[in-house]
Design a protein around this motif. Sequence first.
Motif, mmCIF file in Angstrom:
data_model
loop_
_atom_site.group_PDB
_atom_site.id
_atom_site.type_symbol
_atom_site.label_atom_id
_atom_site.label_comp_id
_atom_site.label_asym_id
_atom_site.label_seq_id
_atom_site.Cartn_x
_atom_site.Cartn_y
_atom_site.Cartn_z
ATOM 1 N N THR A 419 0.836 -1.206 0.000
ATOM 2 C CA THR A 419 0.000 0.000 0.000
ATOM 3 C C THR A 419 0.868 1.252 0.000
ATOM 4 O OG1 THR A 419 -1.712 -1.191 1.224
ATOM 5 C CG2 THR A 419 -1.870 1.209 1.210
ATOM 6 N N SER A 420 1.964 1.233 0.727
ATOM 7 C CA SER A 420 2.859 2.399 0.759
ATOM 8 C C SER A 420 3.491 2.646 -0.606
ATOM 9 C CB SER A 420 3.946 2.234 1.825
ATOM 10 O OG SER A 420 4.758 1.114 1.541
ATOM 11 N N HIS A 421 3.766 1.557 -1.359
ATOM 12 C CA HIS A 421 4.324 1.722 -2.707
ATOM 13 C C HIS A 421 3.280 2.330 -3.645
ATOM 14 C CE1 HIS A 421 7.038 1.023 -6.048
ATOM 15 N NE2 HIS A 421 6.049 0.452 -6.725
ATOM 16 N N LEU A 422 2.027 1.908 -3.505
ATOM 17 C CA LEU A 422 0.941 2.496 -4.303
ATOM 18 C C LEU A 422 0.809 3.982 -3.994
ATOM 19 C CD1 LEU A 422 -1.554 2.369 -6.158
ATOM 20 C CD2 LEU A 422 -2.890 1.660 -4.144
ATOM 21 N N GLU A 423 0.807 4.314 -2.701
ATOM 22 C CA GLU A 423 0.687 5.721 -2.295
ATOM 23 C C GLU A 423 1.810 6.555 -2.902
ATOM 24 O OE1 GLU A 423 1.735 9.248 -0.118
ATOM 25 O OE2 GLU A 423 2.881 7.389 0.029
ATOM 26 N N LYS A 424 3.027 5.994 -2.904
ATOM 27 C CA LYS A 424 4.176 6.713 -3.462
ATOM 28 C C LYS A 424 4.032 6.892 -4.967
ATOM 29 C CE LYS A 424 9.233 6.702 -3.540
ATOM 30 N NZ LYS A 424 10.475 5.993 -3.126
ATOM 31 N N GLN A 425 3.581 5.839 -5.659
ATOM 32 C CA GLN A 425 3.380 5.943 -7.109
ATOM 33 C C GLN A 425 2.362 7.025 -7.455
ATOM 34 O OE1 GLN A 425 3.051 1.524 -8.485
ATOM 35 N NE2 GLN A 425 3.577 2.760 -10.228
ATOM 36 N N LEU A 426 1.265 7.056 -6.710
ATOM 37 C CA LEU A 426 0.218 8.052 -6.966
ATOM 38 C C LEU A 426 0.715 9.467 -6.684
ATOM 39 C CD1 LEU A 426 -2.763 6.096 -5.370
ATOM 40 C CD2 LEU A 426 -2.435 6.559 -7.809
ATOM 41 N N ARG A 427 1.625 9.579 -5.732
ATOM 42 C CA ARG A 427 2.189 10.878 -5.366
ATOM 43 C C ARG A 427 3.186 11.380 -6.406
ATOM 44 N NH1 ARG A 427 6.163 10.908 -1.606
ATOM 45 N NH2 ARG A 427 5.459 8.933 -0.776
ATOM 46 N N LYS A 428 3.755 10.469 -7.195
ATOM 47 C CA LYS A 428 4.801 10.835 -8.155
ATOM 48 C C LYS A 428 4.261 11.101 -9.563
ATOM 49 C CE LYS A 428 8.398 10.124 -5.380
ATOM 50 N NZ LYS A 428 9.381 11.154 -5.045
ATOM 51 N N LEU A 429 2.956 11.061 -9.736
ATOM 52 C CA LEU A 429 2.354 11.236 -11.059
ATOM 53 C C LEU A 429 2.462 12.675 -11.557
ATOM 54 C CD1 LEU A 429 -0.927 9.232 -10.415
ATOM 55 C CD2 LEU A 429 0.982 8.488 -11.850
ATOM 56 N N ALA A 454 -12.620 12.141 -11.160
ATOM 57 C CA ALA A 454 -12.848 10.701 -11.010
ATOM 58 C C ALA A 454 -12.395 9.953 -12.256
ATOM 59 C CB ALA A 454 -14.325 10.432 -10.722
ATOM 60 N N ASP A 455 -12.578 10.573 -13.433
ATOM 61 C CA ASP A 455 -12.118 9.948 -14.683
ATOM 62 C C ASP A 455 -10.598 9.829 -14.703
ATOM 63 O OD1 ASP A 455 -14.718 9.734 -15.600
ATOM 64 O OD2 ASP A 455 -14.667 11.641 -16.686
ATOM 65 N N GLN A 456 -9.905 10.852 -14.184
ATOM 66 C CA GLN A 456 -8.448 10.792 -14.112
ATOM 67 C C GLN A 456 -7.990 9.694 -13.152
ATOM 68 O OE1 GLN A 456 -8.193 15.429 -13.663
ATOM 69 N NE2 GLN A 456 -6.142 14.723 -14.157
ATOM 70 N N ILE A 457 -8.703 9.543 -12.040
ATOM 71 C CA ILE A 457 -8.374 8.485 -11.081
ATOM 72 C C ILE A 457 -8.541 7.117 -11.747
ATOM 73 C CG2 ILE A 457 -9.080 7.378 -8.919
ATOM 74 C CD1 ILE A 457 -9.921 10.203 -7.933
ATOM 75 N N PHE A 458 -9.629 6.951 -12.482
ATOM 76 C CA PHE A 458 -9.892 5.692 -13.188
ATOM 77 C C PHE A 458 -8.737 5.357 -14.137
ATOM 78 C CE2 PHE A 458 -11.532 3.738 -17.119
ATOM 79 C CZ PHE A 458 -11.941 2.506 -16.614
ATOM 80 N N GLU A 459 -8.369 6.300 -14.991
ATOM 81 C CA GLU A 459 -7.292 6.071 -15.965
ATOM 82 C C GLU A 459 -5.970 5.759 -15.266
ATOM 83 O OE1 GLU A 459 -7.615 5.776 -19.126
ATOM 84 O OE2 GLU A 459 -9.705 6.421 -19.297
ATOM 85 N N THR A 460 -5.710 6.459 -14.179
ATOM 86 C CA THR A 460 -4.449 6.264 -13.450
ATOM 87 C C THR A 460 -4.355 4.860 -12.875
ATOM 88 O OG1 THR A 460 -4.274 8.599 -12.890
ATOM 89 C CG2 THR A 460 -3.072 7.059 -11.491
ATOM 90 N N PHE A 461 -5.423 4.391 -12.244
ATOM 91 C CA PHE A 461 -5.381 3.056 -11.641
ATOM 92 C C PHE A 461 -5.300 1.963 -12.702
ATOM 93 C CE2 PHE A 461 -6.294 5.209 -7.760
ATOM 94 C CZ PHE A 461 -5.902 4.349 -6.745
ATOM 95 N N ILE A 462 -5.927 2.182 -13.860
ATOM 96 C CA ILE A 462 -5.804 1.233 -14.973
ATOM 97 C C ILE A 462 -4.342 1.123 -15.387
ATOM 98 C CG2 ILE A 462 -6.354 0.842 -17.416
ATOM 99 C CD1 ILE A 462 -8.688 0.260 -15.632
ATOM 100 N N ASN A 463 -3.682 2.273 -15.541
ATOM 101 C CA ASN A 463 -2.282 2.282 -15.969
ATOM 102 C C ASN A 463 -1.360 1.635 -14.939
ATOM 103 O OD1 ASN A 463 -2.894 3.600 -18.352
ATOM 104 N ND2 ASN A 463 -2.600 5.637 -17.478
ATOM 105 N N ILE A 464 -1.613 1.881 -13.669
ATOM 106 C CA ILE A 464 -0.741 1.326 -12.616
ATOM 107 C C ILE A 464 -0.868 -0.194 -12.529
ATOM 108 C CG2 ILE A 464 -0.465 1.157 -10.102
ATOM 109 C CD1 ILE A 464 -0.905 4.180 -9.952
ATOM 110 N N PHE A 465 -2.108 -0.706 -12.581
ATOM 111 C CA PHE A 465 -2.299 -2.141 -12.336
ATOM 112 C C PHE A 465 -2.306 -2.989 -13.603
ATOM 113 C CE2 PHE A 465 -3.800 -0.376 -8.320
ATOM 114 C CZ PHE A 465 -3.160 -1.216 -7.423
#
Length: 466
Positions: A419-429, A454-465
């Motif tokens: 979870t901390s790695h996810l938080e860091k990835q989201l912070r570095k966008l 919310a659309d940006q959040i959707f696209e971001t999580f798709i790209n990360i996972f």
Amino acid sequence: MDKNKYYRSIPKVDMLMETDEIKVLFESCSREYVLESVRNKTDQLREFINNSMSENEIENKISLLTDDIINDVEKLTSLNMKKVINGTGTILHTNLGRAVINEETAERIKNLVTGYSNLEYDLEEGARGSRYSHFEKIITKITGAEAAMAVNNNAAAVLLILSAMAKDKEVIVSRGELVEIGGSFRVPDVMMQSGGKLIEVGTTNKTHLYDYENAITENTAALLKVHTSNYKIVGFTESVPVCEIAELAHKHSIPVIEDIGSGVLVDLAKYGLGHEPTVQESVQAGADIVCFSGDKLLGGPQAGIIVGKKHLIDKIKKHPLTRALRIDKFTAIALESVFHEYIDEENAVKNVPVLKLINRNIQEIKLEAEKLYEKLIPEIGKSCLMNIEECQSQIGGGSLPLERIKSFAVSFKPLTMTTSHLEKQLRKLKTPIIGRVVNDLFIIDMRTVLEGEADQIFETFINIFN
């Protein structure tokens, strides 16, 4: 391990400077900056080789040298301040810029600052004017005060008021109101800088009217009332309302100064929150000078707004510190625009983002959380556990510290990373997503997610996972 062979494999600085990948950097950055980056990165690589005991790590680090240089130069030449998505649920998040202004205000600022304006020019008289004139009339109309002005923040407003009104004189204040605000700035410290002498009365939990009365002398310049907007004392406690302080002070021909901090102009109790003293109430209660923040519950830019009796405001305007603490044209434009929203309270609640977020419909928030969940679960459900959580939003910014507002969030528990790695990835966008980590879940509170984000959040999580 033969580390010398790795030292020898590091390209020379002049050779690196001649490669096509590095030469491209000269188009966006001076040769001197690129050269400095090349030298720094090769020095860091030597240090890495010296400290590392893994040949694989060293070889990998050497292979990434050019990429490291490019990233370093791009970081230097890119703009550092970014728009972020606030998923924390804190509406006035000091670290994330506090109050959001609406699109109309932003567009007005853009239109005026990309050309010349009448910032300090009186179009009626054809002569020099005052930057306060653009918003003074509207502020006095809304608050009921005789005059108004603004400086760059509320701490500056308090400093300026005390410097103009209390230098070498005494100012009486309750011990229970000797607050510390952000960045360790304290009322006693501000008082000392102003040249005024602090006279503490009462105790931390109880101050009575007679405490003020007993402290008044011929050297008393003012009675100061500070609204403790960033904390609450509860239980066996008592404080004196400003109306009683004003009645006492005016008997002795002494002015009352009130710092009400968060600067709310509407009664928040009507919208389901606890009552927060409004500027209008302070003026009506008899405070001679009232100051408050622009970027808290008012919902405007960072500023310290000062309202009150005209003869005192005129005195403050003439003080030498006024020039040093004055607002710029960006702030003047934003203040005028924001105060215009308050001509009609119903209009303000709809158009001032801070009030809009506070008053946001809970079912609307839940629906936004469900939409994001339902879109993401088929896409990333195998890589990340998700849920819709009921949560609590807060006002923030040192305002209404005990208030919590029911909200809904989407929670994420990644299975392919921590979870901390996810938080860091989201912070570095490029557009960072800032949320909360609670019980090893990454939480996005949908109350503070603005329209379209919310659309940006959707696209971001798709790209990360994926």
